[in-house]
Design a protein around this motif. Sequence first.
Motif, PDB file in Angstrom:
ATOM      1  N   ASP A 118       6.969  -2.763  29.584  1.00 29.84           N
ATOM      2  CA  ASP A 118       7.613  -3.424  30.721  1.00 29.84           C
ATOM      3  C   ASP A 118       6.970  -4.748  31.089  1.00 29.84           C
ATOM      4  O   ASP A 118       7.403  -5.385  32.052  1.00 29.84           O
ATOM      5  CB  ASP A 118       7.571  -2.507  31.944  1.00 29.84           C
ATOM      6  N   THR A 119       5.928  -5.168  30.366  1.00 29.48           N
ATOM      7  CA  THR A 119       5.230  -6.392  30.743  1.00 29.48           C
ATOM      8  C   THR A 119       5.144  -7.364  29.573  1.00 29.48           C
ATOM      9  O   THR A 119       5.295  -6.992  28.410  1.00 29.48           O
ATOM     10  CB  THR A 119       3.789  -6.105  31.227  1.00 29.48           C
ATOM     11  N   SER A 120       4.853  -8.598  29.916  1.00 30.41           N
ATOM     12  CA  SER A 120       4.668  -9.628  28.894  1.00 30.41           C
ATOM     13  C   SER A 120       3.496  -9.281  27.981  1.00 30.41           C
ATOM     14  O   SER A 120       3.494  -9.634  26.795  1.00 30.41           O
ATOM     15  CB  SER A 120       4.434 -10.992  29.552  1.00 30.41           C
ATOM     16  N   TYR A 121       2.492  -8.561  28.506  1.00 28.00           N
ATOM     17  CA  TYR A 121       1.345  -8.174  27.684  1.00 28.00           C
ATOM     18  C   TYR A 121       1.783  -7.244  26.550  1.00 28.00           C
ATOM     19  O   TYR A 121       1.251  -7.316  25.434  1.00 28.00           O
ATOM     20  CB  TYR A 121       0.271  -7.487  28.536  1.00 28.00           C
ATOM     21  N   ASP A 122       2.753  -6.363  26.842  1.00 31.54           N
ATOM     22  CA  ASP A 122       3.271  -5.467  25.808  1.00 31.54           C
ATOM     23  C   ASP A 122       4.024  -6.243  24.736  1.00 31.54           C
ATOM     24  O   ASP A 122       3.911  -5.937  23.539  1.00 31.54           O
ATOM     25  CB  ASP A 122       4.201  -4.425  26.430  1.00 31.54           C
ATOM     26  N   MET A 123       4.815  -7.222  25.163  1.00 31.03           N
ATOM     27  CA  MET A 123       5.595  -7.998  24.205  1.00 31.03           C
ATOM     28  C   MET A 123       4.665  -8.835  23.316  1.00 31.03           C
ATOM     29  O   MET A 123       4.880  -8.948  22.104  1.00 31.03           O
ATOM     30  CB  MET A 123       6.577  -8.911  24.936  1.00 31.03           C
ATOM     31  N   MET A 124       3.621  -9.399  23.909  1.00 29.20           N
ATOM     32  CA  MET A 124       2.662 -10.179  23.123  1.00 29.20           C
ATOM     33  C   MET A 124       1.868  -9.277  22.187  1.00 29.20           C
ATOM     34  O   MET A 124       1.532  -9.663  21.060  1.00 29.20           O
ATOM     35  CB  MET A 124       1.730 -10.950  24.057  1.00 29.20           C
ATOM     36  N   LEU A 125       1.571  -8.060  22.633  1.00 28.50           N
ATOM     37  CA  LEU A 125       0.902  -7.079  21.776  1.00 28.50           C
ATOM     38  C   LEU A 125       1.749  -6.805  20.543  1.00 28.50           C
ATOM     39  O   LEU A 125       1.245  -6.814  19.413  1.00 28.50           O
ATOM     40  CB  LEU A 125       0.668  -5.786  22.563  1.00 28.50           C
TER      41      LEU A 125
END
Length: 224
Positions: A174-181
Amino acid sequence: MAEKSSETLVVFDCDGTLVDSQHNVVASMREAFQTQGLSSPDEQSIRNCIGLNLDEAVLQYLPDPSDTKLLAVLVDAYKAAYFRRRQLPDHDEPLFRGTVETLRALHRRGVKMAVATGKSMRGLKAVVHQHGLEGFFVSLQTPDQNPGKPHPQMLEKAMRDAGAEPANTFMVGDTSYDMMLARNAGCIAVGVSWGYHNDQELQESGAKYLIHDFEELINLVLPL
């Protein structure tokens, strides 16, 4: 989509994706700062940092980012506050709608599943136990054993545990950190719209797909 050359793996974030924990995170962070006589961060700022390693999240709010002693004190205070809240009779971190049904559907079809979260291992295992999710996940990855998001190591370990390759691995968060991961690990980034970062943030940070209901994930991972 690439032909299946290895196991299909779906890796879930926890807070904001599987469970709605924001009220406990916000309350615990505010309590931690109050114990040190500091002004508490506002709710939106705390929500924006959910998903980061705890120390990285707390660092965002320090008056002096170089004050490592205060950082350690606040991290410990947050952990203590969260642990106390978990022991309360009315403690609640509900699963988002459709979570269990989705896990069961993927499990029945032989899809491997894992979790990669900024939560501690103790906290993640408490969530798994509370909601009876034992048996669904082949890998649990937290910052206790890895660098935090968006460093790719958590996903790399989960793929190794599952026997999966990046082309067949979906990172759901649900976060940009997940997408960047997901992007850093070469995996398929799936953003969920019911969490703590908005749709635009998810798309700008690398989401290949954006879903608004867990049922859409089943159709995405297991196309007809």
